[in-house]
Design an enzyme around this catalytic site. Structure first.
Site, PDB file in Angstrom:
ATOM      1  N   ASN A  32       0.824  -1.217   0.000  1.00 25.23           N
ATOM      2  CA  ASN A  32       0.000   0.000   0.000  1.00 25.23           C
ATOM      3  C   ASN A  32       0.858   1.266   0.000  1.00 25.23           C
ATOM      4  O   ASN A  32       0.328   2.381   0.023  1.00 25.23           O
ATOM      5  CB  ASN A  32      -0.982   0.005   1.190  1.00 25.23           C
ATOM      6  CG  ASN A  32      -0.271   0.095   2.533  1.00 25.23           C
ATOM      7  OD1 ASN A  32       0.947   0.243   2.594  1.00 25.23           O
ATOM      8  ND2 ASN A  32      -1.037   0.012   3.610  1.00 25.23           N
ATOM      9  N   ALA A  74       3.276  -5.115   7.039  1.00 24.13           N
ATOM     10  CA  ALA A  74       2.926  -4.980   8.459  1.00 24.13           C
ATOM     11  C   ALA A  74       3.330  -3.598   8.950  1.00 24.13           C
ATOM     12  O   ALA A  74       4.177  -2.936   8.337  1.00 24.13           O
ATOM     13  CB  ALA A  74       3.655  -6.028   9.290  1.00 24.13           C
ATOM     14  N   TYR A 140       2.426  -4.809  19.084  1.00 25.87           N
ATOM     15  CA  TYR A 140       3.195  -5.231  17.908  1.00 25.87           C
ATOM     16  C   TYR A 140       3.623  -6.698  18.042  1.00 25.87           C
ATOM     17  O   TYR A 140       3.349  -7.530  17.171  1.00 25.87           O
ATOM     18  CB  TYR A 140       4.425  -4.334  17.715  1.00 25.87           C
ATOM     19  CG  TYR A 140       5.378  -4.885  16.682  1.00 25.87           C
ATOM     20  CD1 TYR A 140       4.992  -4.978  15.346  1.00 25.87           C
ATOM     21  CD2 TYR A 140       6.641  -5.361  17.044  1.00 25.87           C
ATOM     22  CE1 TYR A 140       5.853  -5.526  14.407  1.00 25.87           C
ATOM     23  CE2 TYR A 140       7.495  -5.897  16.103  1.00 25.87           C
ATOM     24  CZ  TYR A 140       7.095  -5.977  14.786  1.00 25.87           C
ATOM     25  OH  TYR A 140       7.936  -6.527  13.850  1.00 25.87           O
ATOM     26  N   PHE A 168      15.911 -10.406  14.320  1.00 27.73           N
ATOM     27  CA  PHE A 168      16.466  -9.557  15.366  1.00 27.73           C
ATOM     28  C   PHE A 168      16.668  -8.170  14.724  1.00 27.73           C
ATOM     29  O   PHE A 168      15.749  -7.694  14.068  1.00 27.73           O
ATOM     30  CB  PHE A 168      17.679 -10.246  16.010  1.00 27.73           C
ATOM     31  CG  PHE A 168      17.198 -11.326  16.984  1.00 27.73           C
ATOM     32  CD1 PHE A 168      16.471 -12.424  16.529  1.00 27.73           C
ATOM     33  CD2 PHE A 168      17.377 -11.198  18.343  1.00 27.73           C
ATOM     34  CE1 PHE A 168      15.946 -13.380  17.414  1.00 27.73           C
ATOM     35  CE2 PHE A 168      16.869 -12.143  19.242  1.00 27.73           C
ATOM     36  CZ  PHE A 168      16.148 -13.233  18.763  1.00 27.73           C
ATOM     37  N   HIS A 186      15.503   4.024  14.283  1.00 24.86           N
ATOM     38  CA  HIS A 186      16.502   2.976  14.507  1.00 24.86           C
ATOM     39  C   HIS A 186      17.904   3.544  14.706  1.00 24.86           C
ATOM     40  O   HIS A 186      18.257   4.576  14.145  1.00 24.86           O
ATOM     41  CB  HIS A 186      16.492   1.977  13.347  1.00 24.86           C
ATOM     42  CG  HIS A 186      15.224   1.195  13.278  1.00 24.86           C
ATOM     43  ND1 HIS A 186      14.280   1.398  12.304  1.00 24.86           N
ATOM     44  CD2 HIS A 186      14.725   0.245  14.097  1.00 24.86           C
ATOM     45  CE1 HIS A 186      13.255   0.592  12.521  1.00 24.86           C
ATOM     46  NE2 HIS A 186      13.493  -0.119  13.598  1.00 24.86           N
ATOM     47  N   ILE A 204      21.470   8.434  23.607  1.00 25.10           N
ATOM     48  CA  ILE A 204      21.706   7.036  24.015  1.00 25.10           C
ATOM     49  C   ILE A 204      20.663   6.745  25.081  1.00 25.10           C
ATOM     50  O   ILE A 204      20.683   7.358  26.161  1.00 25.10           O
ATOM     51  CB  ILE A 204      23.123   6.850  24.577  1.00 25.10           C
ATOM     52  CG1 ILE A 204      24.162   7.175  23.508  1.00 25.10           C
ATOM     53  CG2 ILE A 204      23.299   5.426  25.108  1.00 25.10           C
ATOM     54  CD1 ILE A 204      25.608   7.053  23.998  1.00 25.10           C
ATOM     55  N   ARG A 218      22.191  -5.497  21.316  1.00 22.75           N
ATOM     56  CA  ARG A 218      21.310  -6.056  20.282  1.00 22.75           C
ATOM     57  C   ARG A 218      22.121  -6.894  19.297  1.00 22.75           C
ATOM     58  O   ARG A 218      23.341  -6.746  19.187  1.00 22.75           O
ATOM     59  CB  ARG A 218      20.614  -4.928  19.494  1.00 22.75           C
ATOM     60  CG  ARG A 218      19.638  -4.103  20.312  1.00 22.75           C
ATOM     61  CD  ARG A 218      18.376  -4.871  20.621  1.00 22.75           C
ATOM     62  NE  ARG A 218      17.411  -4.076  21.354  1.00 22.75           N
ATOM     63  CZ  ARG A 218      17.394  -3.926  22.680  1.00 22.75           C
ATOM     64  NH1 ARG A 218      18.335  -4.499  23.424  1.00 22.75           N
ATOM     65  NH2 ARG A 218      16.470  -3.203  23.269  1.00 22.75           N
ATOM     66  N   ALA A 280      11.052   3.404  26.935  1.00 22.81           N
ATOM     67  CA  ALA A 280      10.079   2.445  27.468  1.00 22.81           C
ATOM     68  C   ALA A 280      10.018   1.198  26.597  1.00 22.81           C
ATOM     69  O   ALA A 280      10.020   1.291  25.370  1.00 22.81           O
ATOM     70  CB  ALA A 280       8.703   3.100  27.525  1.00 22.81           C
ATOM     71  N   ASP A 282      12.211  -1.194  26.159  1.00 20.01           N
ATOM     72  CA  ASP A 282      13.461  -1.787  25.675  1.00 20.01           C
ATOM     73  C   ASP A 282      13.932  -2.892  26.623  1.00 20.01           C
ATOM     74  O   ASP A 282      14.142  -2.626  27.808  1.00 20.01           O
ATOM     75  CB  ASP A 282      14.581  -0.725  25.622  1.00 20.01           C
ATOM     76  CG  ASP A 282      14.665  -0.023  24.290  1.00 20.01           C
ATOM     77  OD1 ASP A 282      14.082  -0.515  23.311  1.00 20.01           O
ATOM     78  OD2 ASP A 282      15.342   1.021  24.229  1.00 20.01           O
TER      79      ASP A 282
HETATM   80  N1  UDP Z   1      18.730   3.544  20.578  1.00 22.60           N
HETATM   81  C1  UDP Z   1      19.383   4.641  21.111  1.00 22.60           C
HETATM   82  N2  UDP Z   1      19.249   5.848  20.483  1.00 22.60           N
HETATM   83  C2  UDP Z   1      18.509   6.014  19.358  1.00 22.60           C
HETATM   84  C3  UDP Z   1      17.839   4.882  18.792  1.00 22.60           C
HETATM   85  C4  UDP Z   1      17.985   3.663  19.440  1.00 22.60           C
HETATM   86  O1  UDP Z   1      20.057   4.536  22.158  1.00 22.60           O
HETATM   87  O2  UDP Z   1      18.410   7.134  18.848  1.00 22.60           O
HETATM   88  C5  UDP Z   1      18.878   2.226  21.227  1.00 22.60           C
HETATM   89  C6  UDP Z   1      17.558   1.584  21.630  1.00 22.60           C
HETATM   90  O3  UDP Z   1      17.157   2.013  22.906  1.00 22.60           O
HETATM   91  C7  UDP Z   1      17.939   0.104  21.602  1.00 22.60           C
HETATM   92  C8  UDP Z   1      18.984   0.021  20.482  1.00 22.60           C
HETATM   93  O4  UDP Z   1      19.457   1.357  20.290  1.00 22.60           O
HETATM   94  O5  UDP Z   1      18.550  -0.265  22.803  1.00 22.60           O
HETATM   95  C9  UDP Z   1      18.417  -0.484  19.168  1.00 22.60           C
HETATM   96  O6  UDP Z   1      17.248   0.266  18.903  1.00 22.60           O
HETATM   97  P1  UDP Z   1      16.496   0.195  17.507  1.00 22.60           P
HETATM   98  O7  UDP Z   1      15.318   1.123  17.594  1.00 22.60           O
HETATM   99  O8  UDP Z   1      17.457   0.404  16.385  1.00 22.60           O
HETATM  100  O9  UDP Z   1      15.995  -1.325  17.405  1.00 22.60           O
HETATM  101  P2  UDP Z   1      15.132  -2.227  18.429  1.00 22.60           P
HETATM  102  O10 UDP Z   1      16.135  -3.055  19.182  1.00 22.60           O
HETATM  103  O11 UDP Z   1      14.322  -1.327  19.304  1.00 22.60           O
HETATM  104  O12 UDP Z   1      14.302  -3.061  17.514  1.00 22.60           O
END
Ligand code: UDP
Length: 328
Positions: A32, A74, A140, A168, A186, A204, A218, A280, A282
């Site tokens: 879409n 999705a 989600y 992941f 991201h 961070i 991660r 929130a 994480d």
């Molecule tokens: N993160 C961060 N600063 C940012 C974006 C992400 O510190 O501006 C951290 C986020 O809290 C997580 C990790 O980077 O611990 C990966 O986040 P992302 O959103 O890329 O992927 P997720 O693991 O949430 O799917």
């Protein structure tokens, strides 16, 4: 034989479409374009712009002689899903139910499904294997886990076989293809947007996590390796293989601080980063065991180290600072 790829204009979908075409498959994309990009769909694929909820699936299956479906379409934001549960259960779960029922009616019996590490919730231990308890913490994650359960029920009742791939952290790019989300949330693209001068600094989210350097860990997996896993999952189903749920990750964890340090090395930019409160929802650490995908699909990630993943993302962002250029 033609593959229907829903969400084939998106980040992971378009890489998979390109990989399918490169090995000579015929591909129909249904998207879409709410998050995907027309320019991300290679011209060799047929693009149908429609809502999955409204599309004439029976007509598509018949007209294009579809033999298998790869279902990416999705909504994918955890925080947004908390605010908009209807959208997530409708787009992700109800649309998967509609799709798989249409497959059953059309006699299409193979589906590769985009699932997520979010089905596990806060992990009890790492690396996470597929039999880890499922305790999704957001609409989600729940919407994806319900979809997996729908696929399991259609297997039992109707013999529609599936491979659910639990991603992941999808990351990285190629010179002509990459990540382009609005808004971007991201870690890697945000760091690279700072390097491009599009943001002054970045945050961070938390430096007091129970990890070696206090920042979240991660498992970053390159988009081309993800695409390759989809092709292998399709081959598995076409050769009569059983339904599977498989994690896809590198099996190595990197912290937020390590990712930012890699982005500084790759770009040569200082990338100022400011300590901020935890985000929130994480979990502190998410690392996959992908042993099953390696063993069953013969899958082997080619981009195993963080540096090469960040380098490939930088090639895309540097060459295309405004992504596909179709969003303001
Ligand atoms: N993160 C961060 N600063 C940012 C974006 C992400 O510190 O501006 C951290 C986020 O809290 C997580 C990790 O980077 O611990 C990966 O986040 P992302 O959103 O890329 O992927 P997720 O693991 O949430 O799917």
């Amino acid at each position: 034989m033609t593959v229907l790829v829903t969400g084939g204009a998106g980040y992971i979908g378009s890489f998979t479409v390109a990989a399918l075409l490169a090995r000579g498959e015929r591909v129909v994309v249904l998207d879409n374009l709410s998050a995907g990009h027309r320019a991300a769909v290679p011209p060799e694929a047929s693009l149908i712009v429609a809502e999955l909820a409204d599309a004439d699936l029976a007509g598509i299956f018949e007209t294009h002689s579809i033999d298998a479906v790869i279902h990416f379409a999705a909504l994918t934001s955890v925080p947004e899903s908390v605010q908009k549960p209807y959208s997530y259960f409708h787009n992700n779960t109800a649309n998967t139910l509609r799709l798989v029922e249409a497959m059953r009616q059309a006699g299409v019996d193979k589906i590769v499904f985009s699932s997520t590490a979010a089905v596990y919730g806060e992990p009890q231990s790492n690396p996470i294997t597929e039999d880890h308890p499922k305790n999704p913490q957001s609409p989600y994650g729940q919407s994806k886990y319900f979809s997996e359960q729908i696929l399991a029920a259609f297997l039992v009742a109707h013999g529609v076989r599936h491979v659910a791939l639990r991603y992941f952290n999808a990351s990285g790019g190629a010179i002509d293809r990459g990540e382009d989300h609005t808004p971007e949330t991201h870690l890697i693209p945000i760091a690279l947007q700072v390097a491009l001068g599009q943001r002054k600094s970045m945050s961070i989210f938390g430096t007091d996590w129970p990890t070696p350097d206090g920042t979240c860990v991660r498992d970053y997996i390159h988009i081309a390796d993800l695409a390759d896993a989809h092709l292998r999952a399709l081959d598995h189903l076409r050769s009569g293989g059983a339904s599977l749920q498989l994690n896809l990750g590198n099996g190595a964890g990197y912290s937020v601080a390590e990712v930012i340090a890699a982005a500084r090395r790759v770009t040569g930019h200082a990338i100022p980063a400011v300590e901020a409160p935890r985000r929130a929802g994480d979990p502190s650490t998410l690392v996959a065991s992908s042993e099953a995908a390696r063993r069953i699909l013969g899958w082997q990630p080619k981009f195993a180290d963080l540096e090469s993943i960040v380098e490939s993302a930088w090639r895309w962002h540097h060459a295309h600072p405004h992504g596909y250029g179709d969003r303001t």
